[in-house]
Design a protein around this motif. Structure first.
Motif, short mmCIF file in Angstrom:
data_model
loop_
_atom_site.label_atom_id
_atom_site.label_comp_id
_atom_site.label_asym_id
_atom_site.label_seq_id
_atom_site.Cartn_x
_atom_site.Cartn_y
_atom_site.Cartn_z
N ILE A 86 45.58 -18.08 36.54
CA ILE A 86 46.96 -17.98 37.02
C ILE A 86 47.59 -16.67 36.54
N GLY A 87 47.50 -16.41 35.26
CA GLY A 87 48.06 -15.19 34.70
C GLY A 87 47.88 -15.17 33.20
N LYS A 88 48.41 -14.13 32.57
CA LYS A 88 48.14 -13.92 31.16
C LYS A 88 49.37 -13.34 30.47
N SER A 128 60.12 -17.38 19.58
CA SER A 128 60.01 -18.45 20.57
C SER A 128 60.81 -18.08 21.80
N GLY A 129 60.48 -18.73 22.92
CA GLY A 129 61.23 -18.51 24.15
C GLY A 129 60.32 -18.50 25.38
N TRP A 130 60.94 -18.23 26.53
CA TRP A 130 60.23 -18.14 27.80
C TRP A 130 59.71 -16.72 28.00
N ILE A 131 58.43 -16.61 28.36
CA ILE A 131 57.79 -15.31 28.53
C ILE A 131 57.16 -15.25 29.92
N PRO A 132 57.38 -14.17 30.68
CA PRO A 132 56.77 -14.07 32.01
C PRO A 132 55.24 -14.04 31.93
N VAL A 133 54.62 -14.72 32.87
CA VAL A 133 53.16 -14.75 32.98
C VAL A 133 52.76 -13.71 34.04
N TYR A 134 51.90 -12.78 33.65
CA TYR A 134 51.56 -11.66 34.54
C TYR A 134 50.10 -11.70 34.93
N ASP A 135 49.86 -11.44 36.20
CA ASP A 135 48.50 -11.32 36.72
C ASP A 135 48.32 -9.92 37.28
#
Length: 290
Positions: A86-88, A128-135
């Motif tokens: 999905i992504g990294k 901590s928190g929300w981090i974008p997932v990148y592909d």
């Protein structure tokens, strides 16, 4: 000295549809640091999975924590075929390696420059928190909520191979809230490595795997370069580097060259001064003429 890293995968949101038959995703997460890898359970049929995983624990030397990024990979589980990526997410742990209290630095005004004390970062640093997932093939593909905690025992001696505690500032001016006690001078370093883009294995691996191999190498070289420049700043007696810059040169088959420059300084945090209100003006006597 060893350090401990604890990672908790909380949730994901807005993940892409990986299973067209059900318009859903069976997502799980791989967490890797160095040669150690953990996996979460599979959260089936959800684009907003809730893992709330256990704490995954890693142990590594402090120099390895500076060089190695924490890798978080989101995958889609398939029963009858290979799992799909999905992504990294790559997390640089260096901001979590700064001491809670300033570490000892050499006394430039004395002939005795030895520092042998040590300090333990009790409680550790937390991110901590929300981090974008990148592909690398499709761009941003949702977000993942993670908690990362680093507990580090820093040893201040001249034989260590890490520069934990040295702060880096890209701005060439003294950062707000600090005073430059000593400006030690210019520091520079370069690191060279083979470019995975030109390795024979590229002929058999997928474009995504080739892109990720290069991306991972860039982050590792960046961390290694910063660690070595930090060591030079420590040798000069400093505790920070200002005006820090990195430059990547891709020189074809000869490899990748990463150069870094900066100015080693000793920074002292300015003490907060409580401003007292000014005294009231003295009452002036007014005389009236009769």
């Amino acid at each position: 000295m060893p350090g401990k890293v604890k990672v908790k995968i909380v949730a994901g949101r807005n993940l892409p549809v990986m299973d067209r038959s059900s318009d859903n995703t069976d997502a799980y997460v791989e967490i890797k640091l160095g040669n150690t890898t953990f996996k979460t359970d599979v959260c089936r049929k959800s684009l907003n999975p809730q893992w709330n995983s256990e704490w995954y624990r890693f142990e590594a030397d402090d120099s390895e924590l500076q060089d190695e990024p924490l890798q978080i990979r989101l995958m889609d589980h398939d029963t009858y075929s290979a799992n799909d990526a999905i992504g990294k997410v790559y997390l640089d742990l260096n901001p979590l390696l700064l001491p809670v209290v300033p570490g000892p630095v050499k006394n430039v005004w004395s002939s005795d420059n030895s520092t042998t004390s040590s300090t333990s970062l009790s409680g550790g640093a937390v991110m901590s928190g929300w981090i974008p997932v990148y592909d690398t093939m499709h761009g941003i593909r949702g977000e993942v909520n993670v908690i990362v905690k680093v507990e580090l025992f820093s040893d201040f001696n001249k034989f260590r191979q890490s520069s934990c505690g040295v702060q880096f500032f890209c701005s060439p001016v003294i950062p707000y809230g600090y005073h430059a006690q000593v400006i030690h001078g210019f520091v520079e370093e370069l690191v060279v490595n083979d470019d995975p883009e030109y390795q024979w294995i590229d002929k058999i691996r997928t474009p995504r795997a080739s892109n990720e191999a290069r991306q991972t190498l860039f982050l590792k070289l960046s961390g290694e370069l910063q660690r070595k420049i930090g060591l030079k700043a420590l040798d000069l007696g400093g505790n920070a580097v200002i005006g820090y810059q990195q430059c990547f040169d891709l020189e074809g088959e000869s490899g990748i060259v990463v150069r870094g420059i900066g100015t080693a300084v000793t920074l002292v945090r300015l003490q907060e001064v409580t401003l007292q209100p000014p005294p009231p003006p003295l009452a002036s006597s007014i005389t009236s003429e009769e």
